[in-house]
Each structure stands twice: as C-alpha cells, then as structure tokens.
Write a protein that holds these residues in place. Structure first.
Motif, PDB file in Angstrom:
ATOM      1  N   ARG A 113      18.320  77.332  30.685  1.00 12.72           N
ATOM      2  CA  ARG A 113      16.945  76.876  30.492  1.00 12.72           C
ATOM      3  C   ARG A 113      16.833  76.030  29.230  1.00 12.72           C
ATOM      4  O   ARG A 113      16.207  74.956  29.219  1.00 12.72           O
ATOM      5  CB  ARG A 113      16.010  78.082  30.405  1.00 12.72           C
ATOM      6  CG  ARG A 113      14.573  77.770  29.947  1.00 12.72           C
ATOM      7  CD  ARG A 113      13.750  79.042  29.956  1.00 12.72           C
ATOM      8  NE  ARG A 113      12.475  78.860  29.289  1.00 12.72           N
ATOM      9  CZ  ARG A 113      12.108  79.502  28.197  1.00 12.72           C
ATOM     10  NH1 ARG A 113      12.944  80.366  27.620  1.00 12.72           N
ATOM     11  NH2 ARG A 113      10.920  79.306  27.649  1.00 12.72           N
ATOM     12  N   ALA A 114      17.471  76.492  28.151  1.00 13.49           N
ATOM     13  CA  ALA A 114      17.450  75.745  26.899  1.00 13.49           C
ATOM     14  C   ALA A 114      18.181  74.416  27.044  1.00 13.49           C
ATOM     15  O   ALA A 114      17.740  73.387  26.514  1.00 13.49           O
ATOM     16  CB  ALA A 114      18.081  76.570  25.792  1.00 13.49           C
ATOM     17  N   PHE A 118      20.589  78.251  20.074  1.00 10.95           N
ATOM     18  CA  PHE A 118      20.976  79.459  19.327  1.00 10.95           C
ATOM     19  C   PHE A 118      20.282  80.682  19.910  1.00 10.95           C
ATOM     20  O   PHE A 118      19.308  80.565  20.663  1.00 10.95           O
ATOM     21  CB  PHE A 118      20.625  79.285  17.846  1.00 10.95           C
ATOM     22  CG  PHE A 118      21.194  78.027  17.259  1.00 10.95           C
ATOM     23  CD1 PHE A 118      22.558  77.914  17.002  1.00 10.95           C
ATOM     24  CD2 PHE A 118      20.380  76.937  16.995  1.00 10.95           C
ATOM     25  CE1 PHE A 118      23.092  76.745  16.483  1.00 10.95           C
ATOM     26  CE2 PHE A 118      20.902  75.756  16.480  1.00 10.95           C
ATOM     27  CZ  PHE A 118      22.269  75.664  16.227  1.00 10.95           C
ATOM     28  N   LEU A 119      20.793  81.838  19.563  1.00 11.27           N
ATOM     29  CA  LEU A 119      20.227  83.111  20.032  1.00 11.27           C
ATOM     30  C   LEU A 119      20.081  83.110  21.555  1.00 11.27           C
ATOM     31  O   LEU A 119      19.067  83.503  22.111  1.00 11.27           O
ATOM     32  CB  LEU A 119      18.885  83.382  19.341  1.00 11.27           C
ATOM     33  CG  LEU A 119      18.965  83.501  17.812  1.00 11.27           C
ATOM     34  CD1 LEU A 119      17.573  83.610  17.212  1.00 11.27           C
ATOM     35  CD2 LEU A 119      19.819  84.704  17.407  1.00 11.27           C
ATOM     36  N   ASN A 120      21.140  82.599  22.214  1.00 11.44           N
ATOM     37  CA  ASN A 120      21.184  82.527  23.685  1.00 11.44           C
ATOM     38  C   ASN A 120      20.068  81.694  24.290  1.00 11.44           C
ATOM     39  O   ASN A 120      19.703  81.889  25.458  1.00 11.44           O
ATOM     40  CB  ASN A 120      21.183  83.925  24.291  1.00 11.44           C
ATOM     41  CG  ASN A 120      22.541  84.588  24.180  1.00 11.44           C
ATOM     42  OD1 ASN A 120      23.566  83.929  24.335  1.00 11.44           O
ATOM     43  ND2 ASN A 120      22.556  85.877  23.883  1.00 11.44           N
ATOM     44  N   GLY A 121      19.553  80.764  23.525  1.00  8.71           N
ATOM     45  CA  GLY A 121      18.496  79.894  24.029  1.00  8.71           C
ATOM     46  C   GLY A 121      17.125  80.265  23.527  1.00  8.71           C
ATOM     47  O   GLY A 121      16.153  79.540  23.769  1.00  8.71           O
ATOM     48  N   GLY A 122      16.997  81.382  22.821  1.00  8.08           N
ATOM     49  CA  GLY A 122      15.693  81.796  22.304  1.00  8.08           C
ATOM     50  C   GLY A 122      15.219  80.912  21.179  1.00  8.08           C
ATOM     51  O   GLY A 122      14.020  80.807  20.907  1.00  8.08           O
ATOM     52  N   ALA A 123      16.133  80.255  20.504  1.00  9.26           N
ATOM     53  CA  ALA A 123      15.802  79.282  19.458  1.00  9.26           C
ATOM     54  C   ALA A 123      16.587  78.014  19.757  1.00  9.26           C
ATOM     55  O   ALA A 123      17.810  77.983  19.602  1.00  9.26           O
ATOM     56  CB  ALA A 123      16.165  79.829  18.083  1.00  9.26           C
ATOM     57  N   SER A 124      15.899  76.994  20.231  1.00 11.00           N
ATOM     58  CA  SER A 124      16.558  75.748  20.632  1.00 11.00           C
ATOM     59  C   SER A 124      15.878  74.572  19.949  1.00 11.00           C
ATOM     60  O   SER A 124      14.651  74.537  19.812  1.00 11.00           O
ATOM     61  CB  SER A 124      16.504  75.570  22.148  1.00 11.00           C
ATOM     62  OG  SER A 124      17.157  76.637  22.793  1.00 11.00           O
ATOM     63  N   TYR A 125      16.710  73.603  19.555  1.00  6.45           N
ATOM     64  CA  TYR A 125      16.217  72.463  18.792  1.00  6.45           C
ATOM     65  C   TYR A 125      16.689  71.164  19.423  1.00  6.45           C
ATOM     66  O   TYR A 125      17.807  71.059  19.927  1.00  6.45           O
ATOM     67  CB  TYR A 125      16.728  72.540  17.349  1.00  6.45           C
ATOM     68  CG  TYR A 125      16.364  73.832  16.663  1.00  6.45           C
ATOM     69  CD1 TYR A 125      15.159  73.962  15.974  1.00  6.45           C
ATOM     70  CD2 TYR A 125      17.212  74.940  16.717  1.00  6.45           C
ATOM     71  CE1 TYR A 125      14.814  75.155  15.360  1.00  6.45           C
ATOM     72  CE2 TYR A 125      16.880  76.135  16.106  1.00  6.45           C
ATOM     73  CZ  TYR A 125      15.683  76.239  15.430  1.00  6.45           C
ATOM     74  OH  TYR A 125      15.329  77.422  14.820  1.00  6.45           O
ATOM     75  N   GLY A 126      15.803  70.162  19.364  1.00 10.04           N
ATOM     76  CA  GLY A 126      16.126  68.860  19.913  1.00 10.04           C
ATOM     77  C   GLY A 126      16.473  67.867  18.814  1.00 10.04           C
ATOM     78  O   GLY A 126      16.958  68.246  17.741  1.00 10.04           O
ATOM     79  N   GLU A 127      16.234  66.626  19.098  1.00  4.60           N
ATOM     80  CA  GLU A 127      16.561  65.559  18.159  1.00  4.60           C
ATOM     81  C   GLU A 127      15.873  65.798  16.813  1.00  4.60           C
ATOM     82  O   GLU A 127      14.713  66.203  16.749  1.00  4.60           O
ATOM     83  CB  GLU A 127      16.127  64.210  18.743  1.00  4.60           C
ATOM     84  CG  GLU A 127      16.702  63.021  18.009  1.00  4.60           C
ATOM     85  CD  GLU A 127      16.441  61.730  18.748  1.00  4.60           C
ATOM     86  OE1 GLU A 127      17.052  60.721  18.381  1.00  4.60           O
ATOM     87  OE2 GLU A 127      15.631  61.737  19.697  1.00  4.60           O
ATOM     88  N   ASN A 128      16.650  65.569  15.743  1.00  6.76           N
ATOM     89  CA  ASN A 128      16.168  65.776  14.370  1.00  6.76           C
ATOM     90  C   ASN A 128      15.783  67.222  14.084  1.00  6.76           C
ATOM     91  O   ASN A 128      15.027  67.501  13.149  1.00  6.76           O
ATOM     92  CB  ASN A 128      14.977  64.852  14.074  1.00  6.76           C
ATOM     93  CG  ASN A 128      15.356  63.393  14.182  1.00  6.76           C
ATOM     94  OD1 ASN A 128      16.439  62.989  13.737  1.00  6.76           O
ATOM     95  ND2 ASN A 128      14.483  62.591  14.790  1.00  6.76           N
ATOM     96  N   GLY A 129      16.293  68.151  14.917  1.00  4.80           N
ATOM     97  CA  GLY A 129      16.027  69.567  14.683  1.00  4.80           C
ATOM     98  C   GLY A 129      14.642  70.018  15.086  1.00  4.80           C
ATOM     99  O   GLY A 129      14.196  71.107  14.689  1.00  4.80           O
ATOM    100  N   VAL A 130      13.940  69.227  15.885  1.00  6.40           N
ATOM    101  CA  VAL A 130      12.586  69.596  16.325  1.00  6.40           C
ATOM    102  C   VAL A 130      12.667  70.797  17.276  1.00  6.40           C
ATOM    103  O   VAL A 130      13.425  70.767  18.246  1.00  6.40           O
ATOM    104  CB  VAL A 130      11.906  68.414  17.034  1.00  6.40           C
ATOM    105  CG1 VAL A 130      10.565  68.843  17.618  1.00  6.40           C
ATOM    106  CG2 VAL A 130      11.744  67.246  16.089  1.00  6.40           C
ATOM    107  N   PRO A 131      11.890  71.876  17.023  1.00  9.01           N
ATOM    108  CA  PRO A 131      11.949  73.058  17.892  1.00  9.01           C
ATOM    109  C   PRO A 131      11.518  72.732  19.325  1.00  9.01           C
ATOM    110  O   PRO A 131      10.515  72.047  19.546  1.00  9.01           O
ATOM    111  CB  PRO A 131      10.968  74.036  17.239  1.00  9.01           C
ATOM    112  CG  PRO A 131      10.888  73.591  15.814  1.00  9.01           C
ATOM    113  CD  PRO A 131      11.014  72.094  15.863  1.00  9.01           C
TER     114      PRO A 131
END
Length: 573
Positions: free
Chosen positions: A487-488, A350-363
C-alpha cells in the motif's frame, strides 16, 4: 557422439567467445570428487511408470579438451559453491525424470494427474506411424557442461565456433531419426551449458533453475523430432509443445514461458519499446540488504552507490524499522556513511508502511495503532523471556521493563535505545497516542511460533484492529490493520513517478525482499507489467515461503551471499 543435433540459441547480446578446442570427447560423468568414471556402471537409479522402466542420468561433463574435469571449476563458472551446484543437479534430475514420465504417459495414451492429453495428442500427430507403442524401457541423458565444452560440440556439428545454450542429439541419428524409437527407447542426449544458462537467466530475470527447465523442455522437444527451424508451421507446433510441457509439469509460472515464446516476445519488444527511462529499486533491510550480522557488505554498498549515480534510478528503502534505524543500518558500511538514500528529505517506507515519505521527505502515510490495541498488548502477562516495546511517531522506543532483547534491538538492529516507563498510561501519554507499531521479541523461533496465535487474538476486537506480521523469526510486529508495504509502495509511486507523467515513459520497478511482510510488495511488482511499467518481484534465496510464492524471480543468493548486489547488477545496472 553420432547423431544429428537439434538446437535453439537465444543469444545474450550477441556474446563472442574465443576458445581453442580439440579432440572433443563424448560426455563422461564426473564423480563428486571430480574424477572420471572409467567404465559405465549399471544404473541402479531406475524408476517405473506403470510397467515401463525409466532411467534418467544428469551429469556434469568434461572440459572441451577431454581432460579430467574439475567440479570446483564448474562451480566457479556457474558462480555457485560446490554444495549448491550438486543440490541444483539433484533437483534438475527430478525435473528430467518428470519430463520423461510425461513422455511415457503420453506414449501409453495416459493423461497426467490433471487429465492433460495435449502432449499426447501433439506427439501422436507429429510422429504418426513412428509414435512409440508398448514401451518397456525409456532412457534420457542430460549433460550439464561449461561454455568451452558446448562450444566444441557446436563447432563440430554446426560449424559455429561459439557457445550456445542447448544442443540435442536424438539416439537415432540423422539417418534413422525418430524411427529409432521402439519398445526399448533410448531418447538421446541433451547438452546444456550452465554458464550460458546462468547468463540468460540473469538477462531474463529468473533463477538458474528456471532457465534450466526452459532449456530442458526445448531440448526434449527437439529429441522428439520437433524443429522450429523448418518453417512457421513447425515453429508453431514446437512452441505449443513447449507450452504444453510446461503446463503439464507445473512450470508455466515461469514468466516468459518457453524458449520460442521468449524469442517471439523479445522480437516484438525490441521493435516497439526502448530501455526503461526510469528505474525504481525498492529494497527491504533485515534479511535482505543486511547480512547475517545486520551489516551492509562491501559488494552491496558498492552496488547501491553505483546505482545511485544514475539520475534516472531511484532507491527506496522499505523496512519495518524506523527511519533513524534504517539510516544507522546503512551506515554500518563506511561507504554509505554519507549516503542520502535514507534522510529526512528522501523518499522511504518505514515501520512496514505505517510511516511513508515521498519526494523531499513529504509524509504520505502516517498511521497509528488504536490506543486500545496498545493497552491490551502491554497489559498482557508475558513470560520473562519475552520483551515488548512500542515505536512512536517521534522515533522513540518505549517499554515497561528492560530486557537483553531490547538492548540487542538497539545494538544490533540499530533501533533507538529503549526508554523504560512505569505504566501503560505513561506509554500512551508519552507517545501522544501515536504508537506506530509494537514489537514482541521472543527467545527463539519455536517460542514465538507457539505464542503467535494467542498474541494475534488480542487485537481482533480492539478498536479498528491491528495486524500481526513477522520480518525476523524471533519477532512479531503489530501494525495498524491497513498498514502494508505494498500500500505504501503504491502511494509512493503515485507521488514520485507515475502521476502526471507522459504516456511514452517506460518504468522498471524492482522490489527485493525476504520476509512475510515483504510478500505484498513483491507481488505488487511481479504483477505490474502493463502500461509502460516493467515489474520484477524478487525474493532472496533465504526468503520465506510467502515471499517466494509471490515473486516473479527467486534468487539463488541469500543475504549472506550479497543477493541484493546480484539483483542490482541484474535488473538496475
């Protein structure tokens, strides 16, 4: 139609067709109204290569029964509207002209603009004394037909009652063959089924127009007397000629090369690899998954749901929107209202990669703009027609003045309703210094284009800097300098599917986007074809130049034509 044919067929999973045919007629051109031309007309579309007059005719031809054809029906079979089909024919005619020019240049011993003599040398070596000299006239005919028509020809000339992709008929026929060439050189006919070409393009993962180029190069090589079916040496010669034609004409960007290259690599792949065991679909929202009304169409929603049923397929939204806005965008279609594609426990960019989350929503990535960038942006004086807002780490939108554009941002683009604060200090305090991105909205594309350079200069010396990018024509986005969807995506893949996995697993990565801010991740996927990873960087039909240039596949379909559904059907399902 008297003449020997030359043919190469790469089957699409051994398709079998049932079609009754009779009284096969030679190709007859259709007018735009679908009416046959009663008599051959003088071609006034000739062009010259030096002193050599050249004529190229690319026409749609009749059905297998020889009855009056229907361009509308041809468009339906090609899954294109009539206008797009005609534009495709016009572009393809330019390709046919280019290939005939290459032949004429070679016949005169001329190099192309790159100084490439490879085609000339190969033709001279293959044709020997039959090589055409001192041409005064050269002519090529290409017929674009449906499966029924080419099936009838295939049955008559090869005793194979099935469609194929391309047939070539040199003008000299079986008896004279290449010796028919002379100062006046009518090369012959290339017949291409648009239906089969479309199916093969979908299998390979490139556009119909790229597939037509591949088939044109192959059929043209056959017209010149090359025949891969005569033995290994002849196959190698024709394979090299296809490559040289594609390099000389700038078509070597096509992922799988010529037709013979494709079947060779296909044979190798089938003996050494299996179906991808993990598929990752990464898709942008605005201009890609969302249509022109910023909604998800039924066809796209159904394709997403079908893909999500497979446990081996992971769907990741990669957008400039904040996570709540992305969730709201998907919910514009009731079929996706309860979808878990975007949630606090799912991966996402999200936010062009500025906010990215992995498995289970982990930042994974949580970048913020330098405070100095925020201050400079909001202290700048803007015309009343512009609006500026800041997106915070807690999914709020903050601004200093209201605007109809900010209202539209909420109502149409599903972003949080903007809160109006009194001062820049209030914005910095309320965001706790964690502004994830800023968005400048203008009245139209031209106004934003005019202001883009000046706006970008604000952030050159501000702290660690910021990057100005664009996803929508009327909006400029300001993100932290190192923020990028690619990058994200790399970080996300490391966390989800690539880390600590056994080496025998095969992955397919499909990235679909349209904007300048998607170009990096499209290129990332397009270049990822090693170590058990098969990547497809897919640009929408409405994509920006940078995204189209980065892509390995450019769709014909736009976001208004359910292009994402097409990509899912082609590469995921």
């Amino acid at each position: 139609m008297k003449g020997r044919f030359r043919h190469f067929f790469i089957g699409a999973k051994n398709r079998h067709y049932q079609s009754e045919t009779k009284n096969v007629a030679p190709p007859r051109a259709l007018t735009r109204d679908g009416v046959y031309e009663e008599e051959e007309e003088e071609d006034d579309e000739s062009f010259y290569v030096g002193d050599v007059e050249c004529i190229v005719d690319v026409s749609f031809v009749s059905d297998a029964d020889g009855n009056p054809g229907d361009v509308k029906l041809m468009a339906e079979k090609a899954r294109m509207d009539e206008g797009k089909l005609e534009k495709m024919r016009e572009r393809f005619e330019k390709d046919a002209r280019a290939i005939l020019k290459l032949f004429v240049d070679a016949s005169g011993g001329e190099s192309d603009s790159s100084g490439n003599f490879n085609v000339y040398d190969r033709l001279r070596e293959n044709l020997g004394d039959d090589f055409p000299e001192q041409l005064s006239h050269a002519e090529l005919s290409v017929a674009l037909c449906d499966d029924a028509y080419i099936q009838a020809l295939n049955k008559e000339w090869r005793s194979k009652d099935a469609p194929t992709d391309v047939l070539s008929f040199p003008s000299g026929g079986e008896e004279e063959g290449i010796t028919a060439f002379g100062p006046i050189c009518v090369l012959g006919d290339i017949i291409i089924s648009v239906e089969t070409a479309r199916a093969q393009a979908e299998e390979v993962g490139h556009s119909l127009e790229d597939e037509l180029r591949v088939l044109l190069a192959h059929g043209f090589a056959h017209l010149l007397g090359f025949d891969h079916e005569l033995g290994e040496e002849e196959e190698k010669d024709m394979q090299e000629l296809e490559r040289e034609i594609m390099v000389a004409l700038g078509w070597d960007y096509i992922k799988d090369g010529g037709l013979i290259d494709r079947v060779s690599s296909s044979s190798s792949a089938s003996s050494s690899s299996s179906e991808a065991s993990k598929k990752v679909l990464v898709v942008d929202l605005d201009g890609t998954l969302l249509n022109e009304s910023s909604r998800v169409s039924d066809r796209v929603a159904k394709a997403l749901l079908e893909a999500s049923k497979d446990d081996s397929t992971l769907i990741v939204i990669a957008t400039g929107k904040a996570r709540p806005a992305a969730k709201a965008a998907l919910a514009t279609n009731p079929l996706l209202k309860d979808s878990r594609i975007v949630s606090e426990s799912s991966p996402g960019i999200f936010l062009n990669g500025g906010a990215s989350y992995g498995e289970n929503g982990v930042p994974l990535i949580d970048d913020a703009l330098p405070v100095e960038c925020v201050r400079k942006a909001f202290e700048q004086k803007y015309d009343e027609e512009f609006a500026l807002t800041a997106f915070t780490s807690d999914d709020r939108c903050l601004a200093l003045r209201s605007s109809p554009f900010l209202d539209e941002l909420h109502e149409r683009y599903h972003e949080p309703k903007c809160e109006i604060l009194a001062t820049v200090d209030d914005i910095i305090a309320q965001s706790r210094g964690q502004v994830k991105k800023m968005l400048l909205i203008g009245p139209n594309k031209d106004a934003v284009d005019d202001y883009s350079s000046e706006f970008s200069k604000l952030f050159i010396d501000a702290g660690d800097g910021a990057l100005v990018t664009r996803a929508v024509a009327t909006m400029l986005e300001v993100v932290p300098k190192n923020v990028d969807k690619s990058r994200a995506l790399s970080a996300l893949l490391d966390s989800l599917v690539l880390a600590n996995e056994s080496s025998d697993r095969n992955y397919r990565l499909v990235v679909v986007g349209d904007g300048d801010n998607d170009a990096g991740m499209i290129e990332f996927a397009a270049s990822m074809n090693t170590d058990g990873i098969e990547g497809f960087g897919v640009a929408m039909g409405n994509a920006s130049f940078s995204s189209r240039n980065a892509a390995s596949v450019v769709l014909d379909e736009t976001n208004a034509d359910d292009g994402v559904a097409v990509a899912i059907e082609r590469f995921i399902l």
